[in-house]
Write an enzyme that holds these catalytic residues in place. Structure first.
Site, mmCIF file in Angstrom:
data_model
loop_
_atom_site.group_PDB
_atom_site.id
_atom_site.type_symbol
_atom_site.label_atom_id
_atom_site.label_comp_id
_atom_site.label_asym_id
_atom_site.label_seq_id
_atom_site.Cartn_x
_atom_site.Cartn_y
_atom_site.Cartn_z
ATOM 1 N N GLY A 93 1.108 -1.759 5.063
ATOM 2 C CA GLY A 93 1.439 -2.911 5.908
ATOM 3 C C GLY A 93 0.249 -3.738 6.333
ATOM 4 C CG ASN A 152 -5.640 -5.829 -0.358
ATOM 5 O OD1 ASN A 152 -5.072 -5.486 0.674
ATOM 6 N ND2 ASN A 152 -6.370 -6.926 -0.419
ATOM 7 C CB SER A 195 -5.690 -1.969 8.678
ATOM 8 O OG SER A 195 -6.338 -3.182 8.920
ATOM 9 C CB THR A 216 -0.855 -0.073 1.289
ATOM 10 O OG1 THR A 216 -1.722 -1.173 1.159
ATOM 11 C CG2 THR A 216 -1.636 1.177 1.569
HETATM 12 O O1 DON Z 1 -7.119 -1.482 3.489
HETATM 13 C C1 DON Z 1 -6.367 -2.261 4.036
HETATM 14 O O2 DON Z 1 -6.262 -2.374 5.234
HETATM 15 C C2 DON Z 1 -5.459 -3.113 3.161
HETATM 16 N N1 DON Z 1 -6.043 -3.258 1.872
HETATM 17 C C3 DON Z 1 -4.112 -2.473 3.100
HETATM 18 C C4 DON Z 1 -3.160 -3.283 2.286
HETATM 19 C C5 DON Z 1 -1.758 -3.041 2.585
HETATM 20 O O3 DON Z 1 -1.396 -2.244 3.410
HETATM 21 C C6 DON Z 1 -0.818 -3.870 1.811
HETATM 22 N N2 DON Z 1 0.487 -3.790 2.355
HETATM 23 N N3 DON Z 1 1.033 -4.665 2.883
#
Ligand code: DON
Length: 560
Positions: free
Chosen positions: A463, A391, A443, A371
């Site tokens: 993350g 994502n 998150s 992300t």
């Molecule tokens: O919205 C969320 O919480 C996740 N889709 C975030 C994804 C993310 O941080 C990927 N990194 N590791």
């Protein structure tokens, strides 16, 4: 004589280096951009230097990242903005993806109620309706001060003329080549049949054309017309379920941010459909109630207490948090003093409480942090904190044929079956069940902090589930452990999310004897090479801006 002159030059150089270091140590006063990529940060800074405000720069950086940081930067995903204006007013914009209208609760289950594991993560069914373009248009309409077209031009140029890949990017793109080939034509620009090397030029012609359409027609350049048609064609040939109405109906939403306190600081963060703000405020309250500042940083007691706080907070996330337009989220109760008093009163300094019986999930995600977060402050004192994502790394791996952008795999953030862990090991139930047009729980925790009514910090990170705990620990590092912002970012992180009942910890955070002590108290450990990619700004005591860019990536802070 010649030697004297050389010595003079040498001393002049040393003096110059010393002065410029000193300057940067003291901070910058006219503006700062911290992002995952140097070209994107530079585009943001150029916009600020040309008189743009933090919102103009944010729009420039969001589009720049869609070109130069394809693993997470995007126009095919979504995200959240938290802002604070120089007059102290605050707000947030939710440009999270929405489930397609044809999405159903059991769409990832077979007739035996078993999960098709790949389908929510990979390919056309994994995508929600993208929100990034609508979000940027809304942000511009409300706060932009420069011409929209001007803000897109630098990114458009980079997509057309190409940019040089960093070493990390070349490695990352090569690592997903096989996945790309399963879903896309081998001619897509992200594939190099000879493999990518550092400094190779990545030119993205189809993306260039899409960005041109967005530049000329704003929202309509993405959600209708040629881009929409290409997107629907892509869905048709890959058995996806997007409809033209879904694209037409996509709307980003201004929402009240979550407001909390930590000591004499005001915390401004993202509310539902992100769990980030509520969970962060809960964790900070736990840290306050348990006086964690008294313990040595990353010591046995500190790690024990913080993990116990974090696991209790994540237990709430599973049950109470989801899209507020579909599920009544008891936000005020969750951050109320009485409620948190009860929650944290069960923490024992000497014994770990086992997580409840909910079936343990496995963290199946690999260690990419895909992300991306960026923080911006302008010379007027406006601050913008944006976390945006598709994502997983490169999202669903589907590049829209002819349009050149990657689609997200955000549907995996829903609870695809009660108790079944998503790619971050997070489980969920009714609150985050799939429904057409609903937003999946996130998150992401873009956050802004005030100290004595003045802007103090702008921060956030990628993350997955570790986002909230990384933001939490970075705040404690600054406020309780007096680290400067770069030290706070660099500092090793750990994470507990209740289920699975394990502390995820960065390698070399603690010595073996501390680990043994914690194991004897009932803790279990899982090591990772890295947690978080914090990109932050701190306003120091002389009211100057200091950047903290995460060295775990190519991230960079530029100020002026
Ligand atoms: O919205 C969320 O919480 C996740 N889709 C975030 C994804 C993310 O941080 C990927 N990194 N590791």
């Amino acid at each position: 004589m010649k030697l004297k002159f050389q010595l003079f030059l040498l001393f002049s150089c040393l003096f110059f280096i010393h002065c410029s270091n000193k300057d940067s140590k003291e901070g910058y006063k006219n503006g700062m951009v911290v992002s995952a990529n140097s070209l994107a940060s530079q585009i943001g800074i150029d916009i600020l230097k040309n008189g743009g405000n933090a919102f103009d720069a944010a729009i420039g950086v969001q589009f720049a990242l869609s070109v130069v940081y394809p693993s997470a930067g995007n126009i095919g995903g979504g995200g959240f903005v938290v802002y604070r204006l120089n007059d102290g007013s605050v707000g947030s914009l939710d440009f999270r993806e929405k489930a397609p209208s044809k999405a159903t609760r059991n769409m990832y289950l077979n007739d035996n109620n078993e999960v098709y594991i790949e389908k929510s993560k990979f390919g056309h069914l994994a995508s929600g309706i993208p929100g990034s373009v609508d979000g940027m248009v809304k942000l511009h309409e409300k706060f932009g001060s420069l011409d929209w077209k001007k803000l897109l031009e630098p990114s458009i140029k980079l997509s057309k003329n190409g940019f040089k890949l960093t070493k990390n990017q070349a490695i990352s793109l090569n690592s997903v080549k096989e996945s790309f080939l399963k879903l896309n034509d081998s001619s897509i620009s992200l594939i190099n049949k000879n493999d990518w090397k550092e400094n190779d030029l990545l030119v993205q012609n189809n993306l260039y054309k899409t960005l041109e359409r967005i530049k000329n027609d704003k929202r309509a350049g993405f959600y209708s017309g040629e881009t929409a048609q290409l997107l629907l064609n892509e869905m048709n040939q890959g058995n996806g379920i997007f409809t033209l109405e879904d694209l037409d109906n996509y709307n980003s939403i201004w929402r009240e941010p979550i407001i909390g306190n930590y000591k004499n600081h005001k915390i401004i963060s993202m509310g539902p459909p992100s769990s980030g703000g509520i969970a962060l405020v809960q964790m900070l309250d736990g840290a306050d109630k348990l006086n964690v500042y008294k313990y040595e940083h990353n010591s046995k007691d500190y790690i024990h207490l913080i993990s116990e706080i974090e696991s209790r907070v994540y237990a709430d996330r599973v049950t109470y948090l989801g899209d507020p337009d579909f599920f009544e989220v008891p936000s005020n109760i969750l951050i109320s003093d009485q409620y948190l008093q009860n929650k944290f009163s069960t923490i024992d300094l000497n014994i770990k409480t086992p997580s409840s019986e909910i079936k343990e999930g496995q963290i199946t995600m690999n260690e990419t942090e895909e992300t991306t977060h960026f923080s911006i402050v302008d010379k007027f004192g406006n601050a913008v904190s944006i976390t945006t994502t598709i994502n997983g790394s490169y999202g669903s791996k589907v590049v829209v044929d002819g349009a050149g952008f990657l689609l997200n795999n955000e549907m995996d953030d829903f609870s695809i079956k009660p108790g079944f862990p998503n790619m971050f090991g997070l489980t969920g139930g009714e609150a985050n069940a799939i429904e057409g047009n609903k937003r999946m729980l996130s998150s992401m925790t873009p956050t802004i902090i005030e100290k004595e009514n003045e802007l103090f910090m702008v921060l956030g990170t990628p993350g997955g589930s570790t986002i909230i705990t990384s933001v939490f620990q970075t705040i404690l590092n600054v406020i309780d452990f007096n680290m400067n912002i770069q030290e706070a970012v660099d500092s090793k992180k750990f994470h507990h999310q209740w289920s699975p009942d394990v502390i995820v910890i960065e390698k070399n955070t603690i010595k073996n004897d501390i680990k043994e002590d914690l194991i004897n108290m009932g803790h279990k450990f899982n090591e990772r090479s890295s947690i978080g990619r914090m990109d932050c700004i701190l306003v120091n005591e002389s009211s100057k801006l200091e950047g903290g860019a995460d060295k775990r990536g190519d991230d960079i802070a530029i100020g002026f």
